[in-house]
Enzyme design. Structure first.
Site, PDB file in Angstrom:
ATOM      1  CG  ASN A   1      79.388  38.875  62.062  1.00 30.79           C
ATOM      2  OD1 ASN A   1      79.398  37.925  62.844  1.00 30.79           O
ATOM      3  ND2 ASN A   1      78.609  38.901  61.002  1.00 30.79           N
TER       4      ASN A   1
ATOM      5  CG  HIS B   1      82.674  33.080  62.782  1.00 34.60           C
ATOM      6  ND1 HIS B   1      81.987  31.979  62.317  1.00 34.60           N
ATOM      7  CD2 HIS B   1      82.649  33.992  61.782  1.00 34.60           C
ATOM      8  CE1 HIS B   1      81.607  32.203  61.077  1.00 34.60           C
ATOM      9  NE2 HIS B   1      81.979  33.418  60.726  1.00 34.60           N
TER      10      HIS B   1
ATOM     11  CG  HIS C   1      73.567  35.743  59.476  1.00 35.75           C
ATOM     12  ND1 HIS C   1      74.259  35.350  58.353  1.00 35.75           N
ATOM     13  CD2 HIS C   1      72.264  35.527  59.194  1.00 35.75           C
ATOM     14  CE1 HIS C   1      73.406  34.908  57.442  1.00 35.75           C
ATOM     15  NE2 HIS C   1      72.185  34.989  57.929  1.00 35.75           N
TER      16      HIS C   1
ATOM     17  NE  ARG D   1      74.877  31.438  57.931  1.00 34.66           N
ATOM     18  CZ  ARG D   1      74.729  31.282  56.612  1.00 34.66           C
ATOM     19  NH1 ARG D   1      73.787  30.507  56.133  1.00 34.66           N
ATOM     20  NH2 ARG D   1      75.528  31.888  55.771  1.00 34.66           N
TER      21      ARG D   1
ATOM     22  NE  ARG E   1      75.462  27.467  58.860  1.00 37.97           N
ATOM     23  CZ  ARG E   1      75.787  27.616  57.578  1.00 37.97           C
ATOM     24  NH1 ARG E   1      76.948  28.158  57.256  1.00 37.97           N
ATOM     25  NH2 ARG E   1      74.985  27.240  56.620  1.00 37.97           N
TER      26      ARG E   1
ATOM     27  CD  GLU F   1      74.983  39.541  58.394  1.00 35.95           C
ATOM     28  OE1 GLU F   1      74.952  38.393  57.911  1.00 35.95           O
ATOM     29  OE2 GLU F   1      76.017  40.131  58.691  1.00 35.95           O
TER      30      GLU F   1
ATOM     31  CB  THR G   1      76.505  35.677  53.275  1.00 30.93           C
ATOM     32  OG1 THR G   1      76.132  35.503  54.643  1.00 30.93           O
ATOM     33  CG2 THR G   1      75.330  36.192  52.486  1.00 30.93           C
TER      34      THR G   1
ATOM     35  CD  GLU H   1      77.346  44.777  55.214  1.00 37.15           C
ATOM     36  OE1 GLU H   1      76.553  45.143  56.097  1.00 37.15           O
ATOM     37  OE2 GLU H   1      78.164  43.866  55.370  1.00 37.15           O
TER      38      GLU H   1
ATOM     39  CG  HIS I   1      81.557  38.247  53.022  1.00 39.10           C
ATOM     40  ND1 HIS I   1      82.477  37.303  52.651  1.00 39.10           N
ATOM     41  CD2 HIS I   1      80.534  37.586  53.591  1.00 39.10           C
ATOM     42  CE1 HIS I   1      82.011  36.110  52.976  1.00 39.10           C
ATOM     43  NE2 HIS I   1      80.843  36.251  53.556  1.00 39.10           N
TER      44      HIS I   1
HETATM   45  N1  PXP Z   1      78.387  41.542  56.247  1.00 35.27           N
HETATM   46  C1  PXP Z   1      77.512  40.582  55.923  1.00 35.27           C
HETATM   47  C2  PXP Z   1      76.195  40.970  55.354  1.00 35.27           C
HETATM   48  C3  PXP Z   1      77.800  39.210  56.166  1.00 35.27           C
HETATM   49  O1  PXP Z   1      76.927  38.253  55.824  1.00 35.27           O
HETATM   50  C4  PXP Z   1      79.032  38.892  56.769  1.00 35.27           C
HETATM   51  C5  PXP Z   1      79.347  37.460  57.069  1.00 35.27           C
HETATM   52  O2  PXP Z   1      78.513  36.986  58.052  1.00 35.27           O
HETATM   53  C6  PXP Z   1      79.894  39.937  57.110  1.00 35.27           C
HETATM   54  C7  PXP Z   1      79.569  41.252  56.811  1.00 35.27           C
HETATM   55  C8  PXP Z   1      81.201  39.674  57.796  1.00 35.27           C
HETATM   56  O3  PXP Z   1      82.024  38.921  56.997  1.00 35.27           O
HETATM   57  P1  PXP Z   1      83.356  38.315  57.611  1.00 35.27           P
HETATM   58  O4  PXP Z   1      82.951  37.418  58.722  1.00 35.27           O
HETATM   59  O5  PXP Z   1      83.968  37.624  56.465  1.00 35.27           O
HETATM   60  O6  PXP Z   1      84.160  39.490  58.115  1.00 35.27           O
END
Ligand code: PXP
Length: 251
Positions: free
Chosen positions: A11, A14, A47, A49, A53, A74, A105, A155, A198
């Site tokens: 992901n 960030h 994602h 949003r 953001r 996402e 999330t 998931e 997550h």
């Molecule tokens: N899976 C989903 C559905 C999420 O919403 C997120 C956070 O954006 C993640 C995985 C990844 O989580 P993390 O950034 O805490 O590794």
């Protein structure tokens, strides 16, 4: 029988968070996606949003154009997001709950209360050839609802488990991991592909990799944090090694 390969979805939200902090074009999240793929990521998750953001519409469009591995889009199950997903045609869409006030999330989808809307959105995306997953709490009720909605993939939200570990709450952590274990087994019984994500780090990824029903982990925040210190390829290599080590104990 040996456990199937465990995919790593990276992901990159960030990287966009850091970019947006200065309002310019750098660091480029698409560059991070390309580097992650070169370093062994099996797919890229982003994602979009409602408040934009971090990831923006043009990031999604560029990811779709420029990356060679599956894109996991996402999104909240809203009309606006469905329209963007249908236009973008990602490999997959992961439907997530979204609140403007949250930092990340928080919790899985309300698959029981939101059943009818999620069923419509799932069917629409599936008709367009997009593989739909539902981000759910690791509970049997949520899995039954996911099946009724017609989702081919779920998931499992690992946030409560990871938080319990981070706060040293070992009993709660064991309880939460038990829920994940039971939910993953139930997903397989229902013929639903099981992913998880997550809050995962090297240790929790190694532990969860031992659950053979889980075939994909989606990891962002921790990996990007590590990348600040050691670089993205090294952080990914260490994550891959942790997952492979955990997988060797699957059974
Ligand atoms: N899976 C989903 C559905 C999420 O919403 C997120 C956070 O954006 C993640 C995985 C990844 O989580 P993390 O950034 O805490 O590794």
């Amino acid at each position: 029988m040996s456990a199937p390969y465990l995919r790593l979805g990276v992901n990159i939200d960030h990287v966009a968070t850091v970019r947006n902090a200065r309002g310019g074009a750098l660091p480029d999240p698409v560059r991070a996606a390309l580097l992650a793929i070169e370093a062994g990521a099996d797919g890229i998750t982003a994602h979009l949003r409602e408040d934009r953001r971090h990831i923006r519409d043009e990031d999604m469009a560029r990811l779709k154009r420029e990356i060679s591995k599956p894109l996991n889009f996402e999104m909240a199950a809203t009309d606006d997001m469905v329209a963007i997903a249908l236009h973008t045609r990602p490999h997959a869409s992961c439907l997530v709950p979204e609140k403007r006030s949250e930092r990340t999330t928080e919790g899985g989808l309300d698959v029981v209360g939101g059943h009818d809307q999620l069923k419509i959105v799932t069917a629409e995306l599936k008709r367009a050839g997009v593989r739909v997953s539902l981000f759910i709490e690791p509970s049997l009720d949520a899995l039954d609802a996911a099946r009724s909605i017609g989702a081919p993939v779920v998931e499992l939200h690992t946030g409560s488990w990871c938080d319990a570990i981070a706060h040293g709450l070992s009993e709660k952590a064991d309880h939460e991991f038990g829920r994940i274990r039971v939910a993953a087994a139930r997903a397989q019984e229902l013929g639903i592909e099981c992913h998880a994500g997550h809050g995962l780090d090297f240790d929790t990824a190694r532990t969860i990799a031992a659950l053979p029903q889980i075939v994909e982990l989606n990891i962002g925040h921790f990996l990007m944090g590590e990348a600040i210190f050691v670089g993205l390829p090294a952080a990914l290599a260490q994550m891959r090694a942790a997952m492979d080590e955990g997988r060797r104990h699957a059974g």
